[in-house]
Design a protein around this motif. Structure first.
Motif, PDB file in Angstrom:
ATOM      1  N   ILE A  57       0.829  -1.207   0.000  1.00 31.03           N
ATOM      2  CA  ILE A  57       0.000   0.000   0.000  1.00 31.03           C
ATOM      3  C   ILE A  57       0.866   1.260   0.000  1.00 31.03           C
ATOM      4  CG2 ILE A  57      -1.636   1.357   1.367  1.00 31.03           C
ATOM      5  CD1 ILE A  57      -2.898  -1.226   2.272  1.00 31.03           C
ATOM      6  N   ILE A  58       1.917   1.269   0.804  1.00 24.12           N
ATOM      7  CA  ILE A  58       2.726   2.481   0.837  1.00 24.12           C
ATOM      8  C   ILE A  58       3.790   2.472  -0.261  1.00 24.12           C
ATOM      9  CG2 ILE A  58       2.331   2.846   3.296  1.00 24.12           C
ATOM     10  CD1 ILE A  58       5.262   1.979   3.671  1.00 24.12           C
ATOM     11  N   ARG A  59       3.649   1.577  -1.200  1.00 22.86           N
ATOM     12  CA  ARG A  59       4.470   1.534  -2.415  1.00 22.86           C
ATOM     13  C   ARG A  59       5.941   1.195  -2.153  1.00 22.86           C
ATOM     14  NH1 ARG A  59       3.344   3.744  -7.207  1.00 22.86           N
ATOM     15  NH2 ARG A  59       5.156   2.514  -7.722  1.00 22.86           N
ATOM     16  N   LEU A  60       6.192   0.424  -1.097  1.00 27.99           N
ATOM     17  CA  LEU A  60       7.550  -0.086  -0.948  1.00 27.99           C
ATOM     18  C   LEU A  60       7.732  -1.263  -1.888  1.00 27.99           C
ATOM     19  CD1 LEU A  60       8.494  -0.042   2.838  1.00 27.99           C
ATOM     20  CD2 LEU A  60       9.538   1.229   0.976  1.00 27.99           C
ATOM     21  N   TYR A  61       6.631  -1.984  -2.117  1.00 27.68           N
ATOM     22  CA  TYR A  61       6.629  -3.053  -3.104  1.00 27.68           C
ATOM     23  C   TYR A  61       5.733  -2.603  -4.257  1.00 27.68           C
ATOM     24  CZ  TYR A  61       8.188  -6.075   0.758  1.00 27.68           C
ATOM     25  OH  TYR A  61       8.855  -6.635   1.808  1.00 27.68           O
ATOM     26  N   ASP A  62       6.058  -3.071  -5.447  1.00 24.82           N
ATOM     27  CA  ASP A  62       5.186  -2.776  -6.578  1.00 24.82           C
ATOM     28  C   ASP A  62       4.101  -3.835  -6.639  1.00 24.82           C
ATOM     29  OD1 ASP A  62       6.413  -0.491  -7.477  1.00 24.82           O
ATOM     30  OD2 ASP A  62       7.948  -1.610  -8.556  1.00 24.82           O
ATOM     31  N   PRO A  63       2.839  -3.390  -6.650  1.00 22.70           N
ATOM     32  CA  PRO A  63       1.755  -4.370  -6.674  1.00 22.70           C
ATOM     33  C   PRO A  63       1.733  -5.146  -7.992  1.00 22.70           C
ATOM     34  CG  PRO A  63       0.905  -2.130  -6.854  1.00 22.70           C
ATOM     35  CD  PRO A  63       2.355  -2.015  -6.579  1.00 22.70           C
ATOM     36  N   ARG A  89       3.706  11.340   2.152  1.00 19.79           N
ATOM     37  CA  ARG A  89       2.387  11.297   2.803  1.00 19.79           C
ATOM     38  C   ARG A  89       2.102   9.956   3.467  1.00 19.79           C
ATOM     39  NH1 ARG A  89      -2.305  13.331  -0.851  1.00 19.79           N
ATOM     40  NH2 ARG A  89      -3.354  13.032   1.136  1.00 19.79           N
ATOM     41  N   MET A  90       2.831   8.905   3.045  1.00 10.60           N
ATOM     42  CA  MET A  90       2.591   7.577   3.621  1.00 10.60           C
ATOM     43  C   MET A  90       3.885   7.047   4.206  1.00 10.60           C
ATOM     44  SD  MET A  90       0.519   6.019   0.449  1.00 10.60           S
ATOM     45  CE  MET A  90      -0.803   5.031   1.067  1.00 10.60           C
ATOM     46  N   ILE A 161       9.609   6.064  15.181  1.00 16.12           N
ATOM     47  CA  ILE A 161       8.354   6.821  15.075  1.00 16.12           C
ATOM     48  C   ILE A 161       8.661   8.270  14.670  1.00 16.12           C
ATOM     49  CG2 ILE A 161       6.401   7.715  16.383  1.00 16.12           C
ATOM     50  CD1 ILE A 161       6.526   5.106  18.046  1.00 16.12           C
ATOM     51  N   ALA A 162       9.697   8.854  15.279  1.00 17.70           N
ATOM     52  CA  ALA A 162      10.059  10.229  14.925  1.00 17.70           C
ATOM     53  C   ALA A 162      10.405  10.333  13.451  1.00 17.70           C
ATOM     54  CB  ALA A 162      11.249  10.683  15.779  1.00 17.70           C
ATOM     55  N   ARG A 163      11.136   9.339  12.954  1.00 17.48           N
ATOM     56  CA  ARG A 163      11.489   9.348  11.533  1.00 17.48           C
ATOM     57  C   ARG A 163      10.230   9.296  10.672  1.00 17.48           C
ATOM     58  NH1 ARG A 163      15.137   4.500   9.768  1.00 17.48           N
ATOM     59  NH2 ARG A 163      13.334   3.329  10.456  1.00 17.48           N
ATOM     60  N   ALA A 164       9.256   8.486  11.118  1.00 17.74           N
ATOM     61  CA  ALA A 164       8.047   8.328  10.314  1.00 17.74           C
ATOM     62  C   ALA A 164       7.196   9.586  10.301  1.00 17.74           C
ATOM     63  CB  ALA A 164       7.238   7.133  10.822  1.00 17.74           C
ATOM     64  N   ILE A 165       7.117  10.303  11.437  1.00 18.59           N
ATOM     65  CA  ILE A 165       6.222  11.465  11.461  1.00 18.59           C
ATOM     66  C   ILE A 165       6.933  12.752  11.026  1.00 18.59           C
ATOM     67  CG2 ILE A 165       4.708  10.526  13.244  1.00 18.59           C
ATOM     68  CD1 ILE A 165       6.109  12.424  15.227  1.00 18.59           C
ATOM     69  N   ALA A 166       8.213  12.652  10.688  1.00 18.92           N
ATOM     70  CA  ALA A 166       9.000  13.855  10.404  1.00 18.92           C
ATOM     71  C   ALA A 166       8.368  14.734   9.337  1.00 18.92           C
ATOM     72  CB  ALA A 166      10.412  13.455  10.000  1.00 18.92           C
ATOM     73  N   MET A 173       1.775   3.254   8.217  1.00 21.38           N
ATOM     74  CA  MET A 173       1.541   1.820   8.315  1.00 21.38           C
ATOM     75  C   MET A 173       2.457   1.319   9.437  1.00 21.38           C
ATOM     76  SD  MET A 173       2.052  -1.423   7.414  1.00 21.38           S
ATOM     77  CE  MET A 173       3.307  -2.556   6.897  1.00 21.38           C
ATOM     78  N   CYS A 174       1.831   0.840  10.521  1.00 20.55           N
ATOM     79  CA  CYS A 174       2.602   0.367  11.674  1.00 20.55           C
ATOM     80  C   CYS A 174       2.732  -1.147  11.571  1.00 20.55           C
ATOM     81  CB  CYS A 174       1.889   0.707  12.978  1.00 20.55           C
ATOM     82  SG  CYS A 174       1.462   2.429  13.121  1.00 20.55           S
ATOM     83  N   ASP A 175       3.926  -1.611  11.321  1.00 22.78           N
ATOM     84  CA  ASP A 175       4.149  -3.034  11.088  1.00 22.78           C
ATOM     85  C   ASP A 175       4.603  -3.698  12.388  1.00 22.78           C
ATOM     86  OD1 ASP A 175       4.601  -5.480  10.080  1.00 22.78           O
ATOM     87  OD2 ASP A 175       6.074  -4.899   8.578  1.00 22.78           O
ATOM     88  N   GLU A 176       3.687  -4.193  13.162  1.00 26.77           N
ATOM     89  CA  GLU A 176       3.966  -4.819  14.462  1.00 26.77           C
ATOM     90  C   GLU A 176       4.912  -3.965  15.310  1.00 26.77           C
ATOM     91  OE1 GLU A 176       3.573  -8.547  15.134  1.00 26.77           O
ATOM     92  OE2 GLU A 176       3.168  -9.327  13.130  1.00 26.77           O
ATOM     93  N   PRO A 177       4.566  -2.697  15.543  1.00 32.82           N
ATOM     94  CA  PRO A 177       5.548  -1.820  16.187  1.00 32.82           C
ATOM     95  C   PRO A 177       5.841  -2.171  17.641  1.00 32.82           C
ATOM     96  CG  PRO A 177       3.469  -0.708  15.962  1.00 32.82           C
ATOM     97  CD  PRO A 177       3.326  -1.992  15.238  1.00 32.82           C
TER      98      PRO A 177
END
Lengths: 319, 321, 326, 294
Positions: A57-63, A89-90, A161-166, A173-177
C-alpha cells in the motif's frame, strides 16, 4: 459517515512473489477502505501476508495487480517526483527496532534524514525540527548523538516513530511496532502512538498478531488468512460477534488473564499452510471444522451485517 | 540431486569454454614471436613466414580461435608444443598425475593435521597452548612457500645431505615439495577450524544437547563438529584452486617435472599451446574441486542438500515468473 | 511417594556473569519451592534472570562467563550443584528436562529429529537401539507427529512442529521436572494454544512438575498453579494463581497488569510502568524497583535487603510499602 | 551558533571515539600490537630508506663481492658487491607500496561493484556472477602469471596482475555481504523516506559492510606481497636490478650452496612483513567485530 472519501482505498490488490516452492500469493485480491483519522487493525498469523499488504500500500513493493487510491487519487503507478510526494504522505514504522535503524547513524542523523531528503528545510530549520520531533516522541536530548546499539528497544522504536512522522504524513503503516517490546514498554509506545494520532490527525494501518493490542488501538479490524481477507468489521462488533470460523478460532486462542472465565476454545486442525500456488476456494477450508464441497469455490467478501464483511459461503449456516 | 549435478557439469563445460577463449585471447597479445624463438635470430624473413604459416599464426584471430576451440573441445587435441615438437597430450600423460598427486597430498595433509589442531585449540581456547599455536599458525601462513623450499634445500640437501633438491624418482624427492606445499594450508585450516568450532559453542542446539545429558566429548564430536565442518569444507574447496596453482612455484623451485614446470618453460619459450593447455587443465581441476566441495556440503548439511534437490525445479519456476 | 512435598527447592541462588570486565548481577538470591505435579509460573521482563534460573537448575550455564556464586538447588533433597559431573549427566534430560524458547535454533540442523530424540532415550535408559527407536516413534506420535518423519531434518518442519519435537525430546525420558522456557513465544496464537494444551495434557498424564517461564500473563493464567514474579533477579511476589491475579500486591505486579491492554475494557489510555528496567551491572540500592515505583518513599532506597512479607498464607510480597491490609 | 558549534565538536569527538575504541582494543591485544609496531617500523624504514641506507643500492664494491654479513655490511653483499641491507631497505618500498596499492584498488573496485551488483539483484547480478565464475575458474595466482606474461614485467604491470587476480573474489564477497544486509529493514526505511538508490547503497549500506571488507583487505595485503614476490621469483614480476625482495631472492638462489645469506635475508624481509600485516589484520578483526572472537 460512508459518504466521506476514504483516505486510503485499495481495490483488488495483489502482490505475488516467486519463491522456492512456486508463486507465493502473499496478497491476493484485497479490497479495503481506511477512513481518515481512524486506525485499521490488520491481524493474522505469520506468513498471512499482512505485512506485505501494508508495504504494498505504501508503495515499498510494486503491486502485481489492483489499485491503490490515496485521497481518491490513483497512486498505483506513480513514479519519480510524484512517488516521492506519495511517500512523504505515507510512512512506515517497523517491527524490529534493531534492524530498522541504521546501526551507523546517530539518533539525530536518523531523524534528520527524511527532512533532509525532502530538501525543504534550511539548516537551521532542520535542527529545530529535529528538536521538536525528539520532544514529540519523548527522547531525551542527551541521546541526540547516541547510536541505536546504545539504546533499549523502546527508545529505538521512538526514534523510528520520529522518523516516520517527520514529514507530517497522513497515513502511517505500523508493522507490528510493539511486538518486540516488553509489556511495560509496549504500553508506553502504544500510548505514544495514540497521542500522536490525536494530535497530528494521523491515519494508521496497524498490522499485528497481538489481538489485545489491536483491540485497544483499532477502530476497525481486518482478519487475514493466507493472503486473503476473511472478515472485516468495526472493533466492537468483531469482538462481540465473530462470523468467520477462523476469526472465532483466532480470538478464542488468546490466553485470557481472567482466571474465572476461561475461554471456550475453538480448536483448529493442523497448522497454517502456505500461500504458494494455492487452490481456488477458501484457503482456510483444510483446517475448518465446517468445510464442505462448496468451500472449494472462490469466496467473496460480502456484507453480512452493517459494516461487517465476511468471506465465507457457509456463514449463515454456521452462525 | 542428479539433476543438480548434471546442471553443474554442463555449466562447467560452458565455463571451461569461456576460460579457453579468455586464455587464448590473453595469450594472443603476448609480445614475442614463437617463430623467432624457434628458429633463432639468424632466420630469414621467408623462413620465419613459412614457419608461422605452418603453425597457423598468419590466420586471423577468429580463425585461430575457432581452430583452437575445435581442436580442444571436439577433438580433445591440445596441439603440439612449438618448442619440443611433441603433442601436449603426451606430456600431460606423464606430468599431470604428478602435479595432481602433489596437490591432493598437500590438501589431504592440510585437512588431516589442520582440522584436529583447530578443534583442540578451540576446546582449550585462550589457554597458553591455544594462543601460542595461533601465533605459530600465523607464522606458518606468512612464510612464502618458495623461500621455505629454499631453506629446506639448504638444510636437508646442502647441510644434512638427506634429501635430493630436484627431480623425481624416489619418495625422497616428494618430501620437501609436500612440506613446502602444505605448511600454509595446515595453518589456515587450523585457524579456520578453530573459529568455526568457537562459533558453534554458543549455539542453542549445543545447549539443548547439554540439557539432554550428553557427555562433553559427544557434544563436541556429535553436535558441534558436524556443524562447524560446513565452513571448513568451503575453505578447503576455495584453497584447492590456489593449491594447484601454488604448485607451479614449488615445482619450479624443485625442478619437479609436473604441469607447473612445463608451463613455466612454455612461457619462456612462447610456447602457446603448452601454456594454454596447462592453464586450462589446472582451471578445470580447480572447477572439479569446487564441484566436489559443493557436493560435500550437501552430504554434511541436509538443508543444502534440499536446495540441490529443489534447484532444478526452482530455476524453472523463476524463469516462468 | 513420601517425598511429595517440596520436590524442588531453590535456596538463595545467586548467579553472576562477567562481561567486558563488568559483573552482571543476573540472579540475586532467588528461593523457590515446587511440589510434585505442580506448575510454577516465572513471570518477568527480558533480562530479569528467568532463563538463567532455569539453566542454573540444570547446571548448563556457560561457565565462564556465568558463575553460580552461592545457593542450593535441591531436587528430592539432593543438592545438584554439589554433584559430580557424571551424576549431573544422569539428571540432565532424565530427571529434569528443558524446553527452549526458540525451536528454530534449538535443534541440531544436521541431525535427523528422530536421531536427536533417540540420543536422549539411549543416554538414560538401558534400551537397545531398536527399542530406543520404537520409543522415539512413540514420543513423536504422542506430540502429534507421524512416526515416519523420524528420518527428517529440522529444516523440514514448521516452527510449531519443531517445538513439538523439542517437547517430545524433553519428555522422552519421563522427566520429573520440566523447565519450559517461553515454550510458545515464537509461535502463532493458534499454534500456541495447541502446544500449551498439549503440554498441559502430557504433564497431567505423566504427573510431571513444571516451571513455566514466560512474560505473558495470559499463558500463566491458563497453565500455572503458583506464580513467581521476578524483577531484576529477585522474586518480588509469590503466591497462588488466585492470589496473583485477584489480589496482586507488589507495585511491579500491579504495573504489569496495568500495562496490558484489556480485552473487556475500552479505556483509551494504558498505564505503563514509567522508566526502564535497571542496568544489571549497577542495580539501585535497596528495592531495585524503587526508581520506577509510584509508591516509593525514601525508605525504599535505603541500603539493605527488603524482606519477603507473607500477606496471607502462601502469598509473599517483597515490598515495605505493602502491608497486610493493602 | 555556539550551540551548533559545541554540537559539531561533540559529534566529531564521537566519531573519533569510535575510531579510538578500535585502536584501544588493538593496543590491548599484545600480539596485534607487536604486528602494528613491526609494520610501522617497516613502513618508516621504507619511506626513509635514503636516509637509513648505509650505501647506495647501485654502488658496487668489488672488494666485498659475496661478502658475508658483518658489521660493515649487516646483511652481507651480493655478487656485484652491492650492500644487501640497503637493498632490502629499498625493497620494502616496492613490496609495501605494491601490496597497499593493489589492496586499495581491489577494495575500491570490489566495494563499488559488489554493492551495485548486490543491491541491483536480478539480471545484473546474474550476469556479473557468471563473469566472476569465469574469472574465478582460473586460480588467482595463475591469472596473475598469465597477465604478467602478457603485459611483461615491471611495477605497474605487477600491480595490475595482482589486482585482477583478486577482483572477482572481492566483488563476490562484497555482494554476499550486501545480500545479507539487504534483509535489514533500515534499508526499506531509507526507501520509504525517499532516499535515492545511490544514497541507499553508499550512505546506508556501505558503512555497514565496510568493516569486514577492511579487515579482509588488510589480510589480503600479506598475500598480495607474497604473490608479487613469487612472481618476481619465477622471473615475471619486478625484475633485477630493481631491489625487489622476490627478485633478490631469486638471484640469491644460484649461490645457495655457498652464500645462503643472499636468499635468507630477502626471504626474511618478506616473511616478517607478511607476518606483521597478518597479525595486525587479525587484531583489527577482533577489534572491529569483538563478537567474532570467542
Amino acid at each position: 459517515m460512508e459518504e466521506k472519501n476514504a483516505l486510503v482505498e485499495i481495490q483488488g490488490l495483489k502482490k505475488y512473489f516467486s519463491s522456492a516452492g512456486g508463486i507465493n500469493h502473499a496478497v491476493d485480491d484485497i479490497n479495503m477502505k481506511i477512513q481518515r483519522r481512524t486506525t485499521m487493525g490488520v491481524v493474522g498469523e505469520s506468513g498471512c501476508g499482512k505485512s506485505t499488504l501494508g508495504r504494498t500500500i505504501i508503495r515499498l513493493y510494486d503491486p502485481t495487480e489492483g489499485k491503490i487510491l490515496l485521497d481518491g487519487e490513483d497512486i498505483t503507478e506513480v513514479r519519480g517526483r510524484k512517488l516521492r510526494k506519495v511517500r512523504e504522505r505515507m510512512q512506515i514504522i517497523f517491527q524490529d527496532p534493531y534492524s530498522s535503524l541504521n546501526p551507523r547513524m546517530s539518533v539525530e542523523e536518523t531523524i534528520r534524514e527524511p527532512l533532509k531528503e525532502s530538501r525543504r528545510f534550511s539548516r537551521k530549520e532542520l535542527e529545530e525540527k529535529v528538536d521538536e520531533l525528539m520532544d514529540q516522541v519523548g527522547i531525551e536530548d542527551r541521546l541526540r548523538l547516541s547510536y541505536p546499539h546504545e539504546m533499549d528497544g523502546g527508545r529505538r522504536q521512538r526514534v523510528g516513530i520520529a522518523r516516520a512522522i517527520a514529514l507530517n504524513p497522513d497515513f502511517i503503516m505500523c508493522d507490528e511496532p510493539v511486538s518486540a517490546l516488553d509489556v511495560s514498554i509496549q504500553a508506553q509506545v502504544l500510548n505514544l502512538l495514540m497521542r500522536l494520532q490525536d494530535r497530528l490527525g494521523l491515519t494508521y494501518m496497524f498490522v499485528t498478531h497481538d489481538l489485545s493490542v489491536v483491540r485497544h488501538i483499532s477502530d476497525n479490524i481486518s482478519v487475514m488468512y493466507l493472503g486473503q481477507l476473511v472478515e472485516t468489521a468495526p472493533t466492537r462488533e468483531l469482538f462481540r460477534n465473530q462470523l468467520h470460523p477462523y476469526t472465532k478460532a483466532l480470538l478464542s486462542a488468546i490466553p485470557s488473564i481472567d482466571i474465572d472465565r476461561p475461554m471456550q476454545r475453538v480448536q483448529l486442525k493442523g497448522e497454517i499452510t502456505s500461500a504458494i500456488n494455492p487452490k481456488p476456494g477458501c484457503r482456510f477450508a483444510p483446517r475448518c471444522l465446517f468445510a464442505t464441497e462448496a468451500c472449494n469455490q472462490p469466496q467473496t467478501l460480502t456484507e453480512v451485517e452493517k459494516d461487517h464483511f465476511v468471506s465465507c459461503c457457509r456463514v449463515n449456516e454456521i452462525n | 540431486m542428479w539433476k543438480y549435478v548434471t546442471r553443474r557439469l554442463l555449466w562447467m563445460i560452458v565455463t571451461s569454454i569461456s576460460v579457453a577463449i579468455l586464455i587464448f585471447t590473453v595469450m594472443y597479445f603476448v609480445p614475442g614471436d614463437p617463430a623467432q624463438m624457434a628458429l633463432g635470430t639468424e632466420a630469414t624473413a621467408e623462413e620465419l613466414n613459412a614457419y608461422r604459416e605452418m603453425l597457423g599464426l598468419n590466420d586471423s584471430f577468429l580463425v585461430q580461435l575457432g581452430k583452437y576451440l575445435y581442436n580442444t573441445f571436439i577433438r580433445f587435441d591440445f596441439g603440439t608444443s612449438y618448442a619440443y615438437h611433441t603433442p601436449v597430450m603426451e606430456e600431460f600423460a606423464s606430468r599431470l598425475p604428478r602435479t595432481l598427486a602433489l596437490g591432493w597430498i598437500c590438501l589431504i595433509i592440510d585437512a588431516l593435521i589442520g582440522i584436529p589442531l583447530g578443534v583442540t585449540c578451540a576446546l582449550h581456547r585462550n589457554s597458553i597452548w591455544d594462543q601460542g599455536f595461533l601465533v605459530l599458525a600465523m607464522v606458518g601462513v606468512s612464510i612464502p612457500n618458495f623461500w621455505l623450499a629454499l631453506l629446506m634445500v639448504m638444510l636437508f640437501t646442502n647441510k644434512l645431505h638427506l634429501l635430493p633438491s630436484f627431480g623425481i624418482g624416489t619418495w625422497k624427492h616428494w618430501v620437501m615439495p609436500i612440506i613446502a606445499g602444505s605448511l600454509s594450508g595446515v595453518a589456515m585450516n587450523a585457524r579456520q577450524t578453530r573459529s568455526a568450532v568457537l562459533e558453534t559453542i554458543r549455539a542453542d542446539f549445543v545447549t539443548t544437547a547439554k540439557a539432554k545429558g550428553v557427555k562433553a566429548h559427544d557434544v563436541t564430536y556429535k553436535h558441534m563438529l558436524p556443524n562447524a565442518l560446513i565452513p571448513i569444507v568451503g575453505g578447503i574447496g576455495q584453497r584447492f584452486g590456489s593449491a594447484i596453482a601454488g604448485t607451479v612455484v614449488i615445482e619450479t623451485v624443485f625442478s619437479f617435472p609436473g604441469i607447473g614446470t612445463y608451463m613455466m618453460n612454455g612461457i619462456t619459450a612462447r610456447d602457446y599451446p603448452v601454456v594454454r593447455s596447462c592453464v586450462l587443465v589446472l582451471a578445470l581441476f580447480a572447477a572439479v574441486a569446487t564441484l566436489l566441495t559443493d557436493l560435500a556440503y550437501g552430504f554434511i548439511d541436509p538443508r543444502i542438500k534440499a536446495q540441490y534437490v529443489n534447484y532444478a525445479a526452482k530455476k524453472r519456476r523463476e524463469d516462468q515468473a | 511417594m513420601e517425598q511429595n512435598e517440596n520436590f524442588l527447592q531453590v535456596r538463595d541462588l545467586v548467579v553472576e556473569y562477567t562481561s567486558g570486565g563488568q559483573v552482571v548481577h543476573a540472579v540475586n538470591g532467588v528461593s523457590l519451592s515446587l511440589d510434585r505435579g505442580q506448575t510454577l509460573g516465572l513471570v518477568g521482563e527480558t533480562g530479569a534472570g528467568k532463563t538463567t534460573i532455569a539453566k542454573a537448575i540444570l547446571d548448563i550455564l556457560p561457565n565462564p562467563p556465568a558463575k553460580v556464586r552461592s545457593g542450593e538447588i535441591l531436587v528430592d533433597g539432593q543438592d545438584i550443584l554439589k554433584l559430580s559431573e557424571h551424576e549431573k549427566l544422569k539428571i540432565r534430560g532424565n530427571k529434569i528436562a528443558m524446553i527452549f524458547q526458540d525451536p528454530m535454533t534449538a535443534l541440531n540442523p544436521v541431525m535427523s529429529v528422530g536421531e536427536q530424540i533417540t540420543e536422549a532415550v539411549l543416554l538414560h535408559n538401558d534400551f537397545t537401539r531398536t527399542q530406543a527407536e520404537a520409543r522415539t516413534v512413540e514420543m513423536l506420535e504422542m506430540v502429534g507427529i507421524p512416526g515416519q518423519r523420524y528420518v527428517e531434518f529440522p529444516h523440514q518442519f514448521s516452527g510449531g512442529m519443531k517445538q513439538r519435537v523439542v517437547i517430545a525430546m524433553a519428555l522422552a525420558c519421563d522427566p520429573e521436572l520440566l523447565l519450559a522456557d517461553e515454550p510458545t513465544t515464537a509461535l502463532d496464537v493458534t499454534i500456541q494454544a495447541q502446544v500449551l494444551e498439549m503440554i498441559n495434557d502430557l504433564k497431567t498424564k505423566l504427573n510431571t512438575s513444571m516451571i513455566l517461564i514466560t512474560h505473558d500473563l495470559g499463558v500463566v493464567a491458563e497453565t500455572c498453579d503458583n506464580v513467581a514474579v521476578i524483577y531484576a533477579g529477585k522474586i518480588v511476589e509469590f503466591g497462588t494463581k488466585r492470589d496473583l491475579f485477584k489480589a496482586p500486591a507488589h507495585p511491579y505486579t500491579l504495573g504489569l497488569f496495568d500495562s496490558l491492554p484489556k480485552m473487556d475494557d475500552d479505556s483509551k489510555e494504558l498505564h505503563p510502568i514509567p522508566g526502564l528496567p535497571p542496568d544489571p551491572t549497577n542495580l539501585p540500592r535497596g528495592c531495585s524497583f524503587h526508581p520506577r515505583c509510584p509508591r516509593a518513599t525514601e525508605a525504599c532506597s535505603r541500603e539493605g535487603e527488603i524482606p519477603m512479607i507473607e500477606l496471607s498464607p502462601g502469598h509473599f510480597c517483597r515490598c515495605i510499602r505493602t502491608g497486610g491490609n493493602n | 551558533m555556539t550551540e551548533a558549534k559545541t554540537n559539531m565538536t561533540r559529534k566529531k569527538s564521537r566519531k573519533q571515539s569510535m575510531f579510538l575504541a578500535v585502536l584501544k582494543r588493538i593496543l590491548k591485544n599484545p600480539v596485534s600490537c607487536i604486528g602494528l609496531i613491526i609494520l610501522l617500523i617497516l613502513i618508516l624504514s621504507a619511506v626513509f630508506a635514503p636516509l637509513l641506507a648505509p650505501y647506495s643500492i647501485t654502488e658496487m664494491d668489488y672488494d666485498s663481492i659475496y661478502a658475508l654479513p658483518s658489521l660493515k655490511h649487516p646483511f652481507g653483499c651480493d655478487k656485484l658487491g652491492r650492500d644487501l641491507f640497503s637493498r632490502c631497505l629499498y625493497g620494502g618500498r616496492y613490496s609495501l607500496s605494491l601490496g597497499f596499492i593493489a589492496a586499495i584498488c581491489g577494495f575500491t573496485f570490489g566495494q563499488v561493484f559488489g554493492i551495485m551488483v548486490g543491491y541491483a539483484g536480478g539480471k545484473v547480478d546474474n550476469i556479473a556472477m557468471r563473469i566472476c565464475d569465469v574469472l574465478q575458474a582460473i586460480p588467482g595466482n595463475l591469472l596473475a602469471i598469465l597477465i604478467s606474461t602478457t603485459l611483461g614485467s615491471g611495477f605497474g604491470n605487477t600491480i595490475l596482475a595482482m589486482t585482477v587476480g583478486g577482483l572477482a573474489g572481492s566483488v563476490r564477497s562484497t555482494r554476499a555481504m550486501c545480500l545479507k544486509e539487504r534483509e535489514m529493514e533500515y534499508l526499506q526505511a531509507a526507501k520509504s523516506i525517499n532516499c535515492s538508490r545511490a544514497t541507499i547503497m553508499y550512505k546506508h549500506m556501505l558503512p555497514n559492510i565496510v568493516a569486514p571488507a577492511i579487515v579482509g583487505t588488510t589480510m589480503s595485503i600479506g598475500g598480495t606481497i607474497m604473490g608479487a614476490a613469487g612472481l618476481a621469483y619465477i622471473g615475471l614480476g619486478i625484475q633485477p636490478p630493481l631491489p625487489e625482495w622476490g627478485a633478490m631472492l631469486s638471484a640469491g638462489r644460484e649461490q645457495i650452496l655457498y652464500y645462503p645469506h643472499l636468499m635468507i635475508f630477502p626471504g626474511l624481509c618478506i616473511a616478517v612483513t607478511v607476518l606483521a600485516i597478518n597479525l595486525f589484520g587479525d587484531g583489527l578483526r577482533d577489534a572491529i567485530d569483538p563478537k567474532l572472537k570467542d
